[in-house]
Design an enzyme around this catalytic site. Sequence first.
Site, PDB file in Angstrom:
ATOM      1  N   HIS A   1       0.823  -1.214   0.000  1.00 42.76           N
ATOM      2  CA  HIS A   1       0.000   0.000   0.000  1.00 42.76           C
ATOM      3  C   HIS A   1       0.865   1.276   0.000  1.00 42.76           C
ATOM      4  O   HIS A   1       0.418   2.322   0.461  1.00 42.76           O
ATOM      5  CB  HIS A   1      -0.963   0.036   1.196  1.00 42.76           C
ATOM      6  CG  HIS A   1      -1.771  -1.210   1.351  1.00 42.76           C
ATOM      7  ND1 HIS A   1      -2.913  -1.453   0.628  1.00 42.76           N
ATOM      8  CD2 HIS A   1      -1.579  -2.303   2.139  1.00 42.76           C
ATOM      9  CE1 HIS A   1      -3.409  -2.633   0.969  1.00 42.76           C
ATOM     10  NE2 HIS A   1      -2.616  -3.177   1.882  1.00 42.76           N
TER      11      HIS A   1
ATOM     12  N   SER B   1      16.177  20.826 -15.817  1.00 47.71           N
ATOM     13  CA  SER B   1      15.048  21.708 -16.053  1.00 47.71           C
ATOM     14  C   SER B   1      15.502  22.923 -16.863  1.00 47.71           C
ATOM     15  O   SER B   1      16.645  23.364 -16.749  1.00 47.71           O
ATOM     16  CB  SER B   1      14.468  22.177 -14.716  1.00 47.71           C
ATOM     17  OG  SER B   1      13.605  23.274 -14.884  1.00 47.71           O
TER      18      SER B   1
ATOM     19  N   LYS C   1      17.588  20.856 -10.646  1.00 48.74           N
ATOM     20  CA  LYS C   1      16.822  19.622 -10.865  1.00 48.74           C
ATOM     21  C   LYS C   1      17.546  18.632 -11.773  1.00 48.74           C
ATOM     22  O   LYS C   1      18.263  18.992 -12.673  1.00 48.74           O
ATOM     23  CB  LYS C   1      15.450  19.935 -11.474  1.00 48.74           C
ATOM     24  CG  LYS C   1      14.516  20.633 -10.508  1.00 48.74           C
ATOM     25  CD  LYS C   1      13.158  20.899 -11.117  1.00 48.74           C
ATOM     26  CE  LYS C   1      12.297  19.650 -11.126  1.00 48.74           C
ATOM     27  NZ  LYS C   1      12.149  19.023 -12.400  1.00 48.74           N
TER      28      LYS C   1
ATOM     29  N   GLU D   1      10.151   7.968 -16.844  1.00 46.33           N
ATOM     30  CA  GLU D   1       8.905   8.683 -17.123  1.00 46.33           C
ATOM     31  C   GLU D   1       8.414   8.407 -18.538  1.00 46.33           C
ATOM     32  O   GLU D   1       7.206   8.220 -18.770  1.00 46.33           O
ATOM     33  CB  GLU D   1       9.103  10.181 -16.906  1.00 46.33           C
ATOM     34  CG  GLU D   1       9.217  10.563 -15.445  1.00 46.33           C
ATOM     35  CD  GLU D   1       9.434  12.053 -15.224  1.00 46.33           C
ATOM     36  OE1 GLU D   1       9.300  12.481 -14.074  1.00 46.33           O
ATOM     37  OE2 GLU D   1       9.733  12.774 -16.194  1.00 46.33           O
TER      38      GLU D   1
END
Length: 475
Positions: A171, A292, A298, A305
Amino acid sequence: MSQPPSSEQPPNPDPSSKTWSQRFEMALHPAIAQFNASIGFDIELIDYDLTGSQAHAKMLAQTGIITADEGEQLVQGLEQIRQEYRAGRFTPGIDAEDVHFAVERRLTELVGDVGKKLHTARSRNDQVGTDTRLYLRDQIQQIRQGVRDFQAVLLDLATHHVTTLIPGYTHLQRAQPISLAHHLLAYFEMAQRDWLRLGEIYQRVNMSPLGSGALAGTTFPIDRHYTAHLLKFGSVYENSLDGVSDRDFAIEFLCASSLIMVHLSRLSEEVILWASQEFGFVTLKDSCATGSSIMPQKKNPDVPELVRGKTGRVFGHLQGMLVLMKGLPLAYNKDLQEDKEALFDTVKTTKACLEAMTILFREGLEFKTARLKAAVSEDFSNATDVADYLAAKGVPFREAYNLVGKVVKTSLAANKLLNDLTIDEWKALHPAFEDDIYAAIAPEQVVSARNSFGGTGFDQIRRALESAQHRLASF
């Protein structure tokens, strides 16, 4: 073999001038010709079309339907087209409609009227079915190799991280600590099923529809088993209607590819979480991450992804194929032209994602072992082991379970972990507790103790590594 004056092709005729047969008085409207054409994507099948046509020509000659000399002319002419295509000199346009007409037209330019005999005892319906199976047969083998490469990387990583611990989750809540190798080997097992599944599907792809004709077979004395042998098919379709209309094999392949993508996507999601500052379990290397455009600090996990995103694309192709097939009466229908782009894109997407994830895990990320060690020591994921400890001392498990729940509650209130409790505090909870409770709930012992077959215990991990290595070697 007759030859044209030059290896260059003559100008393509005006598509509006083409009629199918004397049955038609007018050519297709140009917009309909464009709408109808598949040459823009089925040119992908040209090598397979040429190979299948060569086998068909040899069979026509072998059965006496054409002469041996005519068969040889056809085979050589088809081979010349193959070389022209590979050299970039054969580039059929929209007027050809599809790869099959393009090849036949060029063949007739090369060998004269003999080229018009190639289509004897054959329909485009069984021809395209043959081409597609030859194509998919090759692609399945390439994808299986891609799966094996991915498994090899997972196995190598697992071998180096047997005693590295990582929180295990249910979970998405911390549940129990596990070996990082155990986690990686779970994906090895998923990939093993993918590899086996593709092998099973290969058997059903490896069936020849050639000779089924348009739908009912042919009046010519063809030898379907001879062409199947030449093309290395394992069997032939028993029913000609089924032979030209079956796309079960394509749906099965799309389903298998979807499952591969499910597994890659699940792992991608974990990498994305692990690479976040909140988890901090892995560091992405520059070779497999981007930055980024406005936030210089970043480092983005583009590979996982994109894999996660492309998974939906493959799912869409599977759904599209199922919807395509669900209402088609026997036998061939033009709708089936729509199977090609779905298959081609699925093949390319699956291969690309397997390669990208293999590179990512081989050289694009690094596990932060110090952070992982801290992570398995900062929670209550050893609570079950406290209950097991009491159960081993004769306390009924449900009673022990309820007691440990109370311990966790009071520890949280005191801002303590279980290993922070004193022995007096343990004994106050239950007299069965002894000094050995601390060793029993240490993360390494918690993992090591789970030595049931297939568990995360270190002995089981080493057994699992040997099993994985054996299966990988028995390619």
